[in-house]
Every structure is written in structure tokens, then in C-alpha cells.
Motif scaffolding. Structure first.
Motif, PDB file in Angstrom:
ATOM      1  N   LEU A 142       0.854  -1.182   0.000  1.00  0.00           N
ATOM      2  CA  LEU A 142       0.000   0.000   0.000  1.00  0.00           C
ATOM      3  C   LEU A 142       0.894   1.238   0.000  1.00  0.00           C
ATOM      4  N   ASN A 143       0.615   2.183  -0.874  1.00  0.00           N
ATOM      5  CA  ASN A 143       1.394   3.413  -0.803  1.00  0.00           C
ATOM      6  C   ASN A 143       0.929   4.244   0.388  1.00  0.00           C
ATOM      7  N   ARG A 144       1.578   5.353   0.633  1.00  0.00           N
ATOM      8  CA  ARG A 144       1.305   6.080   1.883  1.00  0.00           C
ATOM      9  C   ARG A 144      -0.108   6.658   1.919  1.00  0.00           C
ATOM     10  N   ARG A 163       1.510  12.133   5.591  1.00  0.00           N
ATOM     11  CA  ARG A 163       2.680  13.014   5.578  1.00  0.00           C
ATOM     12  C   ARG A 163       3.776  12.544   6.525  1.00  0.00           C
ATOM     13  N   GLU A 164       3.467  11.600   7.385  1.00  0.00           N
ATOM     14  CA  GLU A 164       4.483  11.072   8.296  1.00  0.00           C
ATOM     15  C   GLU A 164       5.249   9.913   7.677  1.00  0.00           C
ATOM     16  N   LEU A 165       4.892   9.539   6.452  1.00  0.00           N
ATOM     17  CA  LEU A 165       5.599   8.481   5.737  1.00  0.00           C
ATOM     18  C   LEU A 165       6.331   9.083   4.549  1.00  0.00           C
ATOM     19  N   PRO A 166       7.420   8.471   4.101  1.00  0.00           N
ATOM     20  CA  PRO A 166       8.178   9.033   2.970  1.00  0.00           C
ATOM     21  C   PRO A 166       7.355   9.064   1.688  1.00  0.00           C
ATOM     22  N   GLN A 167       7.721   9.989   0.810  1.00  0.00           N
ATOM     23  CA  GLN A 167       7.084  10.071  -0.506  1.00  0.00           C
ATOM     24  C   GLN A 167       7.342   8.778  -1.277  1.00  0.00           C
ATOM     25  N   ASP A 168       6.298   8.272  -1.940  1.00  0.00           N
ATOM     26  CA  ASP A 168       6.443   7.057  -2.741  1.00  0.00           C
ATOM     27  C   ASP A 168       6.976   7.385  -4.128  1.00  0.00           C
ATOM     28  N   ASN A 169       7.698   6.437  -4.708  1.00  0.00           N
ATOM     29  CA  ASN A 169       8.150   6.588  -6.082  1.00  0.00           C
ATOM     30  C   ASN A 169       6.979   6.403  -7.038  1.00  0.00           C
ATOM     31  N   SER A 170       7.155   6.877  -8.263  1.00  0.00           N
ATOM     32  CA  SER A 170       6.120   6.752  -9.286  1.00  0.00           C
ATOM     33  C   SER A 170       6.644   5.958 -10.467  1.00  0.00           C
ATOM     34  N   GLY A 171       5.744   5.274 -11.125  1.00  0.00           N
ATOM     35  CA  GLY A 171       6.032   4.555 -12.361  1.00  0.00           C
ATOM     36  C   GLY A 171       4.831   4.644 -13.272  1.00  0.00           C
ATOM     37  N   TYR A 172       5.061   4.805 -14.565  1.00  0.00           N
ATOM     38  CA  TYR A 172       3.988   4.939 -15.541  1.00  0.00           C
ATOM     39  C   TYR A 172       3.043   6.094 -15.186  1.00  0.00           C
ATOM     40  N   GLY A 173       3.558   7.082 -14.448  1.00  0.00           N
ATOM     41  CA  GLY A 173       2.767   8.256 -14.123  1.00  0.00           C
ATOM     42  C   GLY A 173       2.006   8.177 -12.816  1.00  0.00           C
ATOM     43  N   ASP A 175       1.771   6.638  -8.483  1.00  0.00           N
ATOM     44  CA  ASP A 175       2.547   6.193  -7.324  1.00  0.00           C
ATOM     45  C   ASP A 175       1.960   4.954  -6.657  1.00  0.00           C
ATOM     46  N   ASN A 176       1.099   4.217  -7.371  1.00  0.00           N
ATOM     47  CA  ASN A 176       0.578   2.961  -6.826  1.00  0.00           C
ATOM     48  C   ASN A 176       1.031   1.761  -7.658  1.00  0.00           C
ATOM     49  N   ILE A 177       2.148   1.915  -8.360  1.00  0.00           N
ATOM     50  CA  ILE A 177       2.661   0.859  -9.228  1.00  0.00           C
ATOM     51  C   ILE A 177       3.498  -0.115  -8.398  1.00  0.00           C
ATOM     52  N   ALA A 178       3.148  -1.394  -8.465  1.00  0.00           N
ATOM     53  CA  ALA A 178       3.775  -2.395  -7.602  1.00  0.00           C
ATOM     54  C   ALA A 178       5.286  -2.420  -7.740  1.00  0.00           C
ATOM     55  N   ASP A 179       5.785  -2.331  -8.962  1.00  0.00           N
ATOM     56  CA  ASP A 179       7.215  -2.509  -9.191  1.00  0.00           C
ATOM     57  C   ASP A 179       8.073  -1.414  -8.573  1.00  0.00           C
ATOM     58  N   THR A 528     -10.630  11.158  -7.803  1.00  0.00           N
ATOM     59  CA  THR A 528     -10.293  12.510  -8.258  1.00  0.00           C
ATOM     60  C   THR A 528      -8.935  12.933  -7.723  1.00  0.00           C
ATOM     61  N   GLN A 529      -8.726  12.732  -6.426  1.00  0.00           N
ATOM     62  CA  GLN A 529      -7.497  13.220  -5.808  1.00  0.00           C
ATOM     63  C   GLN A 529      -6.264  12.487  -6.305  1.00  0.00           C
ATOM     64  N   HIS A 530      -6.367  11.173  -6.485  1.00  0.00           N
ATOM     65  CA  HIS A 530      -5.161  10.385  -6.731  1.00  0.00           C
ATOM     66  C   HIS A 530      -5.016   9.928  -8.180  1.00  0.00           C
ATOM     67  N   PHE A 531      -6.116   9.627  -8.863  1.00  0.00           N
ATOM     68  CA  PHE A 531      -5.979   9.340 -10.289  1.00  0.00           C
ATOM     69  C   PHE A 531      -5.895  10.639 -11.085  1.00  0.00           C
ATOM     70  N   ALA A 532      -6.932  11.471 -11.000  1.00  0.00           N
ATOM     71  CA  ALA A 532      -6.913  12.724 -11.765  1.00  0.00           C
ATOM     72  C   ALA A 532      -5.755  13.611 -11.340  1.00  0.00           C
ATOM     73  N   GLY A 533      -5.439  13.602 -10.045  1.00  0.00           N
ATOM     74  CA  GLY A 533      -4.336  14.437  -9.563  1.00  0.00           C
ATOM     75  C   GLY A 533      -3.012  14.106 -10.214  1.00  0.00           C
ATOM     76  N   GLN A 534      -2.828  12.838 -10.594  1.00  0.00           N
ATOM     77  CA  GLN A 534      -1.578  12.445 -11.245  1.00  0.00           C
ATOM     78  C   GLN A 534      -1.715  12.428 -12.765  1.00  0.00           C
ATOM     79  N   TRP A 535      -2.835  11.959 -13.278  1.00  0.00           N
ATOM     80  CA  TRP A 535      -3.038  11.953 -14.735  1.00  0.00           C
ATOM     81  C   TRP A 535      -2.920  13.368 -15.299  1.00  0.00           C
TER      82      TRP A 535
END
Length: 837
Positions: A142-144, A163-173, A175-179, A528-535
């Protein structure tokens, strides 16, 4: 002529096959579902290979390998045999989108192109239907954001711990990408610390020590276009309608009691940071345990003294006469109600800047306490956790098993086993013995649960004895988790879990109905917040720093309104099941007064965002008319034709340009002492052939948006010249401005629908798109087109797709069984150890 494979034949055979009219309706185009009769030609494998030989092989061969692709080994039976699927899908996309062959090269006829596209698409779709491929199975953390939402929903704890956890990396645009969601010892330690803190907050056992929570009111001191100072405006619709200035914060009271709400007052300027005793105002309020909204704002019906000085970001203020200040009422607000009224002077004479008066405003809000604790600590979290209360020691173990078992059922998204509960009960019993308190033991058990691998990871099961590489339906319990992470970024609720337990969720009608139910739930705002926010790159808006010397009208309220417009626009389409084509062109948007004035749109008053009908003359509508998109695709002091063109290609057409070569020279802003417009700068840049190949696709799109400056306001001039928003696509199509670009995109609505589906499927699956997904993407796009491009049709199609409902048994080490060793048992110490720091 270079041969391609064993089934190559001459051009005469190709032309002969193209002369026959198609008689079957089974073949369908990946680009246009209905093909005009005069383009409905048949095709076969020999004709396809001959076309590739004639139009592609001169570049894509074993010697040149343009784009790192060689077609030398392609065979006529590749598609029905499921071989070289990535290459065939790449060919299909490029040819259907009219990107290949390059427009500088010889082109196949429209009939030939359409027939080829139909042939490849039909073959790939048929193979995918007979041989579904859900892709490689992965174990995903699970991402943060998901972790924080899961904690909120599991424990009814209205505290954002992301905000108390580190920023997650992103892949394919995303930040919920397993790899890319890796796990490190440092991250594990952070989860342990956060889990321990959350358990203490949720159980509320400790008598909290007094502490201070601070909120800095966003402010940059700029003025509105009308010349009114920002401090004299209502700052947010969360504050009373008849208020001005101030701010509002989220505060979690760990205990019921008295708290001091402290406001630090200052001028509406970034420069004045000195604090005087008279700058501090305070009110004592009584709060119940739990979440609250604490705010401060001045009453609006008493006009401030407008003769006082206000600054933007400089010190060149003109001394003004010292007048007697007016006393103004300052409201202290708790959960939307007025808790106290403080009387403060309308301005203060600054000790830092002699003989200068600065209007009062709230620059910081502190909440200190509790100074006294009153009553029982009854919170939603305690009610969620303590579902039983043992009357004596003999009942404690059974009650602990009930409490932790029910929480684990929700947290692990499945029925639990004795092995699941064992480490949680060990933690409970050890802490119960050490502290002598039942509730302390439960706190330790909750902390252990929050760092359990079964909570932290999306781990899916395979049938006993499953052969690696075989495909099977996702277990109902895992399907519930997939669906909830997709639409809510959180845990499944009890409805989903009950359907999974009764083995109903895998039924397509039940699964689709649950997806629609979840979209109507407030938790769907996560989409909206997490898909649209990144797309749409909305998350980047907070990092944009427009130069206020060039754009003095830009301020924090305008930034907030920009983000709100796009978020409300996306959420409205999901809520109303609107058309995807509204993303390209719409006759409405969402505005408040601040943003409407920025756009030059009359008749909108107040801070509240509302749906507004658009006049075409205003030049707005769709995503490309929204200031948020225009701002995140610009630099701080000027627009970027390249960034805007690239954004459209990547996000609306899923056709990104290749990465730039190393050491790309910066654009020249002047030539022979003359200031160059964006068009002139790029004409010089494209003189380099290495640059021209990419810019020929990006730049025309970017030029069409040049009538909008770096913060999305309309303009007609650039570098002292009238802006030319005309452009020509590589295929020779000419258009002008945003209206022309919209028409271009609407003409490619099928490509946009597939692009949107691809982005949303990537987010839903937590992995990149593979060749096996593309036939499903085309099928979903066709379904959407048949239903007037409705957005929920796309969402339903993704949820019912093979990629979402099927799983491939992983091979070897990839088939992983979760246990506490996955997260370093020495650190977590869940097998009988204490999680207390």
C-alpha cells in the motif's frame, strides 16, 4: 527489396488482395469502429507483411533498427499464434494513429491503411479473447495515501498520517505501481513509528500532555485584479459568508477538555515577520475528543481602515499618517460555529517600518492543550475498537480475541485464521502482563496489526497446486481489495467483504453494481485526488512558482481555485456519468469570483465554486481551457510550447514523443538584439534535424495554446508581437488556436478514449500496460463509444476486464507467502514482543 519472413510475397499479390471488397463484419478497426464502405477492403497475412515490407522495412530492419525495432523476423502467423505481440501492437498503434510511416515518407493509401488496421486488430482481439493474459502477478505494498486511508476507515480515526511516511516513487505516471513500491529498513521503521502513534491515538488511553498544533495561513500579500487587498476578502467557503481574511485548520483533540486557540495577527505581507505582544490574541474553547475544524476570521460588515498601508513583496511603502485604529471583531470558529469573538484594532503601527500602518490579518493559528481534561474519552475510534468490555480478568482473553479478530478481518480484507491472530494476541498478552492493563494490551495488538504484512501488502492467493503460468479467476476476497484500492484507495467495506465471503462478488452483475455503488460513495473522491491528480499533473500545481513581478495577480487563492476547478470538473463527470468528450470540449466549468475575474468572465460573485455555463467567446471549456493545466505546463515566467504539446500527446492521446537527446541546448530568447517570440525561438531550435523530428509533433499543439499565458490568462501579445496561434500537423492539417485544437482532438475521439482507458487501467491494475491489455482497451473504448462515451462505462469495462478479474500463477520465488519475516521480525517484534517505544 528486403524479405520479411517466410510468407513474404510480391507487390502484385498485395494489390490483388486489396482489390477485393470485405464481406465480413467481424473485422473491426482499432481506430474507427465503423468503416465507410469504400474503405472496407479485405486483408490477409501476406498482404500485411507485404505492406510492412514496402512501407516500414527500409527503416525497421536488423541493420537500421529505427526506434530499436526490427521487423525482419515477423511472420504471417505471428498474430494467430500469439507471437511478437508487443511488436504487432506497436505497429497497430502507430499505423492506426497515422504516425507511421513518417509523413516525410511514402504513404499507403487510406484504403490500405484501414484494411491493415482492421486485420491486425481483429487478429489480436481474437487471440486475446481465446488466450486471456492478465499480466505478471506482483506483490504490492500500500502506498502512503492508501495506508492513511486504510487507517482512517479501519479505526474511524480522522487523522491523515500520510505526511508522516516518505514520498512514494512513481512509475507509468502513478505512485501505486507495484514494481516501484519498494520496502527498505528505514521505511519499515517509519511504519512501526506511525503504527504505534496511531494505536495510541485510536485507543485514547493516555492522558495527553499539553501540546501545540500550528497552522500557517496561506498568504502571499498580492492584490486582486480589482485592486482590493487580499486580506479584505473571504478566504474560503469554509469560513462564514460575512467574513474576511483568516484561515481554518484540521485539529484532532486527543481528549475532551479545554484548549487555547491562539491567533497571531500581522499585516498582509510576507516581509513583516516581527511579532509584538499585541499581535497575539487567544480564546479558550471546550472541545470533545476527536476531529475538529478550528478557524479565525474577521467579521466582514465592519470595513477595515483602507487608508493603511499594505505591501505585496517589497519594502518601498510610502509612509502614511497615523490614524486612530478601528476595533474589529475577530471570530474564533469551531466546527462551523462561533465559539468566541475577540476585538482587535484594524491596524497596527509597525515598529519595524517607522510611520507605516499595516492592516490586521491572521497569519498563524495555534491550538494548545488540553489545559484541563473533562469527562470520559468517548471517540469514534474507541467505539470502533472496544466492541466488548470484560467484566473481569477471566473475560479479557476472549474479549481481546473478539476485538483483534474483527479488526483483522477488515484490515486483512479476508477471513482470518488462528495463525493470523497469533502474533496480535502475543503482542496483546505481553503488554497486558507488563502494564497490568487490558486496554494497554489492546493498544499493542492494534499497533502490531498496523505493521502486519497482511495489512501493508496487497497479497493475492492462487489455487492449491496451481501450475505457474496458468490463469485463474481472482479470488473474491482479492477482488474486493482490487476494487476498493481502485475506487477508494482504501480498504473494502463490510458490504464488499460480505459479498466476497458468500462468493458473489465475482459475478459480473454483482461486481459492476458494486463499482457503481462505490462511485456514489464520498470515498470515491479518492479517484479525483489520486488518479486525476496524477493523470492531469494537478499535484504539480503546488510546486508552481509563477514570477509575481510578471504575474502580480497570482496568489494562493487563485492557485486554490485553479485546482478546485479541475477537481470539481472531473468529480462532476464521475458523479453524473458524463461524457469523456467533455474533457476535450465542454460548455461549462466550475468557477468562483477569483477565478472568473482571472478569466474575464462576468457575473460570478463570492468564494464558493459553482458550475458556470460558458460563452464560446470566453475561450474556455474542456481541460485545455483550465488555468491549472495551462499553469503546470508552463515555466514560472513564460509559457512552454513544448511542455504543453508534450502534455497533450502523453495525457490525451497516449502518444508521447521519444525522450529528448542528451545536452539539448536551451532556447535562444533573443537574436541580433531582438526579443524572440516562442514561435521564433522554436523555429531556430528546429533548424537542428535531430530536434525537428520530435518538435514537428509537439510544437503545433503548443502553438495553439499560445493565447494563454503562464498562469492561464488570455493574451494577444508575446515579446511585443501579435501572437500567431496557427499551426500545421505533420499530415498537413492546418488549424488555429484552442478551438482548432479542440476540433483536432474531437476528430480523434476514439484515440482519446483509448488513451483515457489506458491511463485509468494502469492506475486500476497498479502496473504498466502490456500487449495483452490492448485488445481489452479497444473493446472498452468501443463500449464507451456505443454509450455516448460515458465515463462510468469505461470504469465498468475496466472492472469487468480480464486484466482486472484474472490472475496468472507466478513462477518460483515470485509466488510469495506473506509472513512476519517479510518485514523484518527483529524490527517489528510482533511474535511476543512489545511495540512500545
Amino acid at each position: 527489396m528486403r524479405r520479411i519472413g517466410a510468407n513474404h510475397f510480391g507487390r502484385a499479390g498485395l494489390m490483388a488482395s486489396l482489390l477485393a471488397l470485405a464481406a465480413t463484419g467481424a473485422l473491426h478497426s482499432a481506430q474507427t469502429p465503423s468503416t465507410p464502405p469504400h474503405l472496407a477492403l479485405t486483408f490477409n497475412d501476406k498482404a500485411a507483411l507485404s505492406m510492412i515490407e514496402d512501407y516500414c522495412a527500409s527503416c525497421h530492419n536488423g541493420i537500421d533498427e529505427a526506434g530499436s525495432l526490427s521487423f525482419d523476423d515477423l511472420r504471417g502467423d505471428d498474430i494467430p499464434q500469439g507471437r511478437r505481440t508487443e511488436i504487432w501492437e506497436a505497429i497497430l498503434r502507430k499505423v492506426s494513429q497515422d504516425e507511421m510511416p513518417p509523413h516525410s515518407k511514402r504513404q499507403p493509401s487510406p484504403e490500405m491503411r484501414a484494411a491493415f488496421v482492421r486485420w491486425v486488430a481483429a487478429g489480436r482481439d481474437a487471440f486475446a479473447a481465446a488466450h486471456p493474459d492478465p499480466g505478471r502477478a506482483t506483490l504490492r505494498r500500500l502506498n502512503r495515501v492508501e495506508y492513511a486511508a486504510a487507517v482512517r476507515d479501519l479505526l474511524a480515526l480522522d487523522v491523515d498520517v500520510s505526511r508522516e511516511l516518505p514520498q512514494d516513487n512513481s512509475g507509468y505516471g502513478f505512485d501505486n505501481i507495484a514494481d516501484v513500491l519498494s520496502v527498505s529498513p528505514t521505511l519499515v521503521e517509519r511504519y512501526v513509528a506511525v503504527g504505534t502513534k496511531v494505536a495510541r491515538l485510536a485507543t485514547g488511553i493516555d492522558r495527553p500532555r499539553a501540546s501545540v498544533a500550528s497552522y500557517i495561513v496561506p498568504k502571499d500579500g498580492s492584490t486582486m485584479n480589482s485592486g482590493r487587498p487580499a486580506y479584505n476578502e473571504r478566504m474560503t467557503e469554509d469560513l462564514p459568508p460575512a467574513s474576511r481574511g483568516g484561515g481554518i485548520m484540521n485539529f484532532y483533540a486527543r481528549a475532551a477538555g479545554d484548549y487555547d486557540v491562539v491567533g497571531w495577527l500581522n499585516a498582509n505581507t510576507n516581509n513583516e515577520s516581527d511579532r509584538l505582544p499585541q499581535d497575539r490574541v487567544s480564546a479558550r474553547v471546550r472541545l470533545g475528543a476527536g476531529a475538529h475544524r478550528i478557524g479565525m476570521a474577521f467579521r466582514r460588515d465592519v470595513a477595515p481602515d483602507e487608508s493603511v498601508q499594505f505591501l505585496r513583496n517589497n519594502l518601498d511603502a510610502v509612509p502614511l499618517p497615523v490614524n486612530k485604529p478601528v476595533m474589529l471583531p475577530l471570530y474564533v470558529l469551531v466546527d462551523g460555529r462561533r465559539a468566541a469573538t475577540l476585538m482587535v484594532p484594524s491596524y497596527r503601527l509597525s515598529d519595524r517600518y517607522a510611520q507605516q500602518n499595516f492592516p490586521r490579518d491572521v497569519m498563524e493559528i495555534d491550538v494548545a492543550g488540553p489545559t484541563a481534561i473533562t469527562g470520559a474519552q468517548d471517540t469514534p475510534s474507541r467505539r470502533r475498537i472496544f466492541t466488548c468490555h470484560p467484566a473481569d480478568a477471566a473475560q479479557e482473553d476472549g474479549c481481546a480475541r473478539q476485538i483483534l479478530g474483527r479488526l483483522a478481518w477488515r484490515a486483512y480484507r479476508r477471513a482470518t485464521t488462528p495463525d493470523d491472530l497469533s502474533p496480535l494476541l502475543h503482542a496483546y498478552r505481553d503488554e497486558r502482563a507488563a502494564s497490568g492493563q487490558f486496554e494497554r494490551g489492546i493498544e499493542a495488538g492494534v499497533a502490531a496489526l498496523l505493521v502486519s504484512p497482511h495489512f501493508l501488502f496487497q497479497a493475492e492467493s492462487d489455487p492449491a497446486g496451481g501450475v505457474p503460468g496458468t490463469v485463474h479467476p481472482v479470488a473474491d476476497r482479492d477482488l474486493a481489495t482490487r476494487l476498493s484500492l481502485f475506487l477508494w484507495s482504501s480498504l473494502p467495506d463490510e458490504t464488499l467483504l460480505r459479498l466476497a465471503e458468500t462468493h458473489q462478488l465475482h459475478r459480473p452483475d454483482v461486481l459492476a453494481a458494486q463499482a457503481m455503488r462505490m462511485l456514489d460513495d464520498p470515498r470515491a473522491k479518492a479517484l479525483t485526488q489520486h488518479f486525476a491528480g496524477q493523470w492531469l499533473y494537478l499535484r504539480n500545481l503546488d510546486q508552481q512558482r509563477p514570477d509575481t513581478d510578471i504575474f502580480p495577480q497570482f496568489d494562493t487563492r487563485l492557485r486554490g481555485a485553479m485546482a478546485a476547478e479541475t477537481e470539481l470538473f472531473f468529480a462532476h463527470l464521475v458523479k453524473t456519468n458524463g461524457s469523456l468528450l467533455d474533457f476535450l470540449s465542454s460548455d461549462y466549468t466550475f468557477l468562483n469570483q477569483r477565478l472568473a475575474e482571472h478569466y474575464g468572465i462576468p457575473g460570478v460573485r463570492g468564494t464558493a465554486m459553482r458550475k458556470v455555463a460558458l460563452d464560446p467567446r470566453w475561450g474556455r471549456g474542456g481541460l485545455l481551457g483550465q488555468a491549472s493545466i495551462l499553469t503546470v505546463t508552463s515555466y514560472g515566467n513564460h509559457t512552454s510550447v513544448v511542455k504543453r504539446g508534450k502534455w497533450v500527446l502523453e495525457n490525451l492521446l497516449s502518444s508521447p514523443p521519444p525522450p529528448p537527446p542528451p545536452d539539448v541546448p536551451a532556447l535562444k530568447t533573443t537574436h541580433d538584439g531582438k526579443l524572440l517570440s516562442a514561435r521564433e525561438q522554436l523555429e531556430l531550435h528546429r533548424a537542428d534535424p535531430a530536434c525537428a523530428a520530435c518538435h514537428v509533433r509537439m510544437d503545433p499543439i503548443g502553438f495553439a495554446m499560445e493565447n494563454y499565458d503562464a498562469i492561464g490568462a488570455r493574451r494577444t501579445m508575446d515579446a511585443g508581437q501579435v501572437i500567431d496561434a496557427g499551426a500545421t500537423l505533420p499530415d498537413g492539417t492546418r488549424f488555429a488556436g484552442l478551438p482548432g485544437l479542440r476540433n483536432i482532438l474531437l476528430a480523434r475521439k476514439d484515440q482519446f478514449t483509448q488513451a483515457f482507458t489506458e491511463k485509468l487501467m494502469t492506475y486500476a491494475l497498479g502496473r504498466g500496460i502490456i500487449a495483452g491489455d490492448r485488445p481489452q482497451i479497444r473493446a472498452i473504448a468501443r463500449m464507451a463509444q456505443a454509450d455516448n462515451f460515458r465515463i462510468r462505462t469505461v470504469i465498468r469495462g475496466i472492472v469487468l476486464s480480464d486484466a482486472f478479474r484474472l490472475r496468472k500463477v507466478p513462477a518460483g520465488a515470485a509466488q510469495m507467502t506473506l509472513n512476519t519475516t517479510t518485514l523484518n521480525t527483529a524490527t517489528l517484534n510482533t511474535n511476543g514482543g512489545s511495540l512500545r517505544p
